[in-house]
Design a protein around this motif. Structure first.
Motif, short mmCIF file in Angstrom:
data_model
loop_
_atom_site.label_atom_id
_atom_site.label_comp_id
_atom_site.label_asym_id
_atom_site.label_seq_id
_atom_site.Cartn_x
_atom_site.Cartn_y
_atom_site.Cartn_z
N VAL A 356 0.86 -1.18 0.00
CA VAL A 356 0.00 0.00 0.00
C VAL A 356 0.90 1.24 0.00
O VAL A 356 1.85 1.32 0.78
N THR A 357 0.63 2.18 -0.89
CA THR A 357 1.38 3.44 -0.90
C THR A 357 0.40 4.61 -0.95
O THR A 357 -0.71 4.49 -1.46
N HIS A 358 0.85 5.74 -0.42
CA HIS A 358 0.06 6.96 -0.50
C HIS A 358 0.08 7.53 -1.91
O HIS A 358 -0.92 8.00 -2.43
N GLY A 359 1.25 7.53 -2.52
CA GLY A 359 1.36 7.95 -3.91
C GLY A 359 1.72 9.40 -4.12
O GLY A 359 2.21 9.77 -5.18
N ASP A 360 1.47 10.25 -3.11
CA ASP A 360 1.81 11.67 -3.21
C ASP A 360 2.24 12.14 -1.82
O ASP A 360 1.71 13.10 -1.28
N PHE A 361 3.22 11.40 -1.27
CA PHE A 361 3.65 11.59 0.12
C PHE A 361 4.52 12.84 0.21
O PHE A 361 5.73 12.78 0.31
N ARG A 375 -1.02 13.72 10.66
CA ARG A 375 -2.18 13.23 9.92
C ARG A 375 -1.84 13.31 8.43
O ARG A 375 -0.99 14.09 8.02
N VAL A 376 -2.52 12.51 7.63
CA VAL A 376 -2.27 12.51 6.20
C VAL A 376 -3.58 12.65 5.44
O VAL A 376 -4.62 12.14 5.87
N VAL A 377 -3.55 13.38 4.32
CA VAL A 377 -4.73 13.61 3.50
C VAL A 377 -4.36 13.40 2.03
O VAL A 377 -3.20 13.24 1.69
N ASP A 378 -5.39 13.41 1.16
CA ASP A 378 -5.23 13.38 -0.30
C ASP A 378 -4.68 12.03 -0.78
O ASP A 378 -3.48 11.80 -0.84
N PHE A 379 -5.61 11.15 -1.16
CA PHE A 379 -5.25 9.78 -1.50
C PHE A 379 -5.57 9.42 -2.95
O PHE A 379 -5.69 8.24 -3.29
N GLU A 380 -5.67 10.42 -3.81
CA GLU A 380 -6.09 10.14 -5.19
C GLU A 380 -5.00 9.44 -6.01
O GLU A 380 -5.28 8.96 -7.11
N ARG A 381 -3.79 9.37 -5.51
CA ARG A 381 -2.72 8.66 -6.22
C ARG A 381 -2.32 7.37 -5.49
O ARG A 381 -1.31 6.75 -5.83
N SER A 382 -3.12 6.97 -4.51
CA SER A 382 -2.81 5.77 -3.75
C SER A 382 -3.13 4.52 -4.57
O SER A 382 -4.21 4.39 -5.14
N GLU A 383 -2.18 3.60 -4.61
CA GLU A 383 -2.38 2.31 -5.27
C GLU A 383 -1.24 1.38 -4.88
O GLU A 383 -0.20 1.84 -4.37
N PRO A 384 -1.39 0.07 -5.05
CA PRO A 384 -0.30 -0.84 -4.74
C PRO A 384 0.91 -0.57 -5.63
O PRO A 384 0.83 -0.61 -6.85
#
Length: 476
Positions: A356-361, A375-384
């Motif tokens: 699992v990755t955030h994708g835009d960390f 805290r972390v937000v914005d998960f539109e680039r998250s994917e394996p």
């Protein structure tokens, strides 16, 4: 057709005296008292025009002085919202609400039909309040210029969120960054009537995010994704691994795939982007950032993760050609040859396992709460993807800062292997070239400079932190 009866509604003027305080914006309210309509209810200082020759601005200035003792310059009176109101008994009127932020004097009760006057935060308005007054306040906070508030027979005089008759009238040529009516309706179906929309988008045309305040004071965020892929990624993350962070991320309230929209809860904290930190405090933040990254990467993959096709030599070359095409005019001499050499070395690397990755960390997507937790937000680039993906955009913070690198990996719990280092170096270079081209095309100078720094460090051999070889030394 009408029945031929002409409207003869009275005209009211309402004072929105607004000030800023440590608790946010506040508005001045007075409480009606005695043998009057809505006795005991809070209301804005207001009144009628004094004869047919008094204009509405003059009337507002006069009412402010007569009811509150404040002396207002007519030049400081700003139009806020006009409300066409009908009371439960059937009588109608038009109220013109004016915002005033400058005056002379200290407010005090001057009107005999009032017994109290206080400043209230917009997020903590008092009860009971006249429904007509609350309609004007909510319309003002929503940025409307015209609103209709027609109550029905039997409706209470006081504001009741379960009997809310406010209808906002959109303005012609409204700001393009304001949500459309379908998005507004979707959000209100999810969380109830919204009193205020505030643009919270990133400074790019494709970013559409709003911070919304409900009529009852709650806060949420509404986001419209730029495409179906981003919408699917973010909703999958919010339904899948984000709840496992135990409060370190928002909760999904509602999603509409047709609108590409989501409503999420607000997350406590201030963005790390732009925060001024130094010394031990900065190292502690990066250690916590490593802990957060490790929690994300340890999240269970979805039961049936989408298949990820292996990256072929042709794929690598096609990708770098595409990125270089956009960035080439803005690269330093020798950059293109270096990028192609990095890709040439990468095509023989063994693939890494997926996680699992955030994708835009990025720092801009990390919030720091009052207790120091992140805290972390914005998960539109998250994917394996391989975990190194989430380090690509953090590497810039380690430039000349070995202490921050050690702090991060101390929190993360392990260093990357030589193989992971090689993949990270490749992904960072490709991301840099892509960022330069994208930043030039979309007016993002920060992205451009970050890409240039990354390429310079890659060429100097100082891009990635040194790995800790695994037992046995076999890293290939």
């Amino acid at each position: 057709m009408s029945d031929g009866t002409r409207h003869t509604e009275p005209l009211d003027v309402h004072l929105l005296a607004v000030r800023d305080s440590k608790d946010g914006r506040e508005v001045l309210l007075s409480r009606r008292a005695g043998d009057v309509y809505a006795s005991g209810y809070w209301h804005l200082p207001s009144g009628h025009l004094d004869g047919p020759f008094e204009d509405i601005v003059t009337a507002l200035v006069r009412e402010a002085r007569e009811e509150t003792g404040l002396v207002v310059d007519p030049a400081d009176v700003c139009a806020a919202v006009t409300v066409h109101h009908r009371a439960p008994a059937g009588s109608a009127r038009i109220g013109v609400f004016f915002e005033v932020r400058r005056w002379v004097g200290t407010p005090e009760v001057m009107e005999p039909v009032c017994d109290a006057m206080r400043w209230f935060s917009f997020d903590a308005l008092p009860e009971p309040m006249v429904a007509y007054c609350r309609a004007g306040l909510d319309a003002y906070r929503a940025g409307a210029t015209v609103a209709v508030h027609f109550q029905e027979p039997g409706d209470p005089v006081g504001y009741d969120p379960t009997v809310d008759r406010l209808r906002l009238v959109p303005a012609a040529g409204a700001d393009e960054r304001q949500p459309g009516p379908e998005v507004r309706a979707f959000a209100e179906r999810a969380i109830g009537r919204i009193a205020e929309w505030s643009d919270a988008s990133w400074a790019r045309d494709i970013s559409q995010v709003w911070r919304v305040t409900g009529a009852g004071g709650g806060v949420w965020f509404v986001k419209v994704h730029q495409n179906a892929k981003f919408h699917a990624r973010e909703t999958a993350a919010l339904r899948g691994w984000v709840p496992g962070l135990g409060g370190a991320g928002p909760r999904l309230v509602a999603a509409d795939p047709a609108l590409l929209a989501v409503v999420v809860t607000a997350v406590e904290g201030r963005p790390l982007h732009g925060a001024v930190l130094a010394g031990a405090e900065e190292r502690a933040v990066f250690r916590s950032l490593g802990v957060l990254a490790a929690r994300i990467h340890a999240s269970p993959l979805p039961p049936s993760p989408p298949a990820v096709a292996p990256v072929t030599r042709a794929d690598r070359y096609a990708k770098v050609d595409r990125h270089l095409e956009a960035a080439r005019p803005h690269l330093a001499p020798g950059d293109e040859q270096h990028v192609r050499a990095v890709v040439e070395r990468a095509v023989v690397l063994k693939p890494l396992p997926l996680a699992v990755t955030h994708g835009d960390f990025l720092i801009r997507n990390i919030l720091r709460a009052a207790d120091g937790s992140l805290r972390v937000v914005d998960f539109e680039r998250s994917e394996p993807q391989p975990v190194v993906r989430d380090l690509v955009r953090l590497l810039d913070h380690f430039d000349g800062r070995e202490d921050l690198c050690r702090a991060f990996f101390g929190g993360y719990g392990q260093r990357f292997t030589v193989l992971e280092q090689a993949h990270l170096a490749t992904e960072a270079v490709l991301d840099a070239v892509s960022g330069i081209g994208y930043g030039i095309a979309h007016g993002d100078p920060e992205l451009v400079e970050r890409g240039r720094r990354t390429l310079a460090r890659s060429r100097a051999g100082t891009l990635c932190p040194a790995p800790t070889p695994p037992a046995g030394g076999n890293t290939s």
